[in-house]
Design an enzyme around this catalytic site. Structure first.
Site, PDB file in Angstrom:
ATOM      1  N   ASP A 142       0.832  -1.312   0.059  1.00 39.65           N
ATOM      2  CA  ASP A 142      -0.227   0.160  -0.048  1.00 39.65           C
ATOM      3  C   ASP A 142       0.845   1.104  -0.126  1.00 39.65           C
ATOM      4  O   ASP A 142       2.112   1.160   0.584  1.00 39.65           O
ATOM      5  CB  ASP A 142      -1.045  -0.115   1.384  1.00 39.65           C
ATOM      6  CG  ASP A 142      -2.105  -1.202   1.357  1.00 39.65           C
ATOM      7  OD1 ASP A 142      -2.253  -1.712   0.351  1.00 39.65           O
ATOM      8  OD2 ASP A 142      -2.133  -1.501   2.515  1.00 39.65           O
ATOM      9  N   ILE A 143       0.263   2.159  -0.177  1.00 38.25           N
ATOM     10  CA  ILE A 143       1.037   3.744  -0.366  1.00 38.25           C
ATOM     11  C   ILE A 143       1.821   4.013   0.862  1.00 38.25           C
ATOM     12  O   ILE A 143       2.727   4.685   0.782  1.00 38.25           O
ATOM     13  CB  ILE A 143       0.073   4.726  -1.110  1.00 38.25           C
ATOM     14  CG1 ILE A 143       1.007   6.053  -1.217  1.00 38.25           C
ATOM     15  CG2 ILE A 143      -1.088   5.166  -0.305  1.00 38.25           C
ATOM     16  CD1 ILE A 143       0.321   7.180  -2.051  1.00 38.25           C
TER      17      ILE A 143
END
Ligand code: URA
Length: 231
Positions: free
Chosen positions: A101-102
């Site tokens: 995920d970011i």
């Protein structure tokens, strides 16, 4: 492969510059200047650029310490992508094995060897992934048991595979997963009534994130690390 792409792969130069070099008569094929960038290079063609014979380098295998704020994608309109961190190489052709995920940090593997990428990510081979997790609340025994037995996540009809959750000091945990579902660690803790504050991947299979790599840094994998994903 097109001539400009070949030059770009072999030299690491951006595609546009390679195209310009071809047009400016800097590239020879089998001893003759070729100015058509779309020329299809044959396997036995000898390509020379500014007097130097070009060869396509072998496949690349990299580990990267992903910082927060970068997207594991090959393009994104809104955020920087992990390929932006590969400053001194041509990222063309590289793909990511197992996205984060970011806001997740840590170990990301990249390669342009499609078969190797497939082995690393294929559910058939089950290379465990290890995460360090910072949580809102301490991990309780029920959470440890739910991770071990598998749990049904919202919107899914198949329970998660048995996973390991070890409670650490100060609301920490170390989680080992044998599969890779969307936002899996965050959703598993949410299903147990907890909340992930930060997430860091430290290991995939036998490959451990190199402690010498600061966030944003990368290095090539060793021969042993590459071979560790053999079935
Ligand atoms: N699980 C998550 O929730 N996020 C990640 O980035 C990786 C695993």
């Amino acid at each position: 492969m097109r001539l400009d792409k070949f030059v770009s792969h072999a030299t690491g130069l951006p595609r546009e510059i390679s195209k310009r070099a071809v047009r400016k008569k800097q590239v020879q094929v089998n001893g003759a200047v070729v100015t058509n960038a779309a020329y299809q290079v044959a396997v036995d063609d000898q390509i020379v650029f500014d007097g130097e014979r070009l060869v396509i380098p072998g496949p690349r295998y990299l580990m990267l310490n992903k910082p927060a704020g970068y997207v594991c994608a090959t393009e994104d309109g809104d955020h920087p992508i992990v390929l932006d961190l590969l400053h001194d190489m041509n990222p063309e052709g590289l793909s990511i094995a197992g996205r984060l995920d970011i806001d997740t940090t840590g170990l990301v593997l990249l390669s342009d060897d499609g078969q190797w990428l497939h082995r690393v990510t294929s559910p058939r081979h089950l290379f465990a992934k290890v995460y360090r997790v910072q949580l809102h609340s301490p991990v309780d025994q029920q959470t440890i048991d739910s991770f071990a037995s598998g749990m049904l996540l919202r919107g899914e009809d198949k329970p998660t595979a048995p996973a390991q959750c070890v409670a650490l000091a100060d609301n920490g945990a170390e989680v080992t997963l044998n599969e890779g579902r969307y936002h899996q660690v965050k959703r598993m803790f949410a299903a147990c009534g907890n909340h992930v504050i930060s997430l860091h991947r430290s290991q995939i299979g036998a490959v451990i994130l190199d402690a010498a790599l600061a966030p944003g840094e990368y290095r090539e994998l060793s021969a042993d690390e590459i071979a560790s994903f053999q079935p």
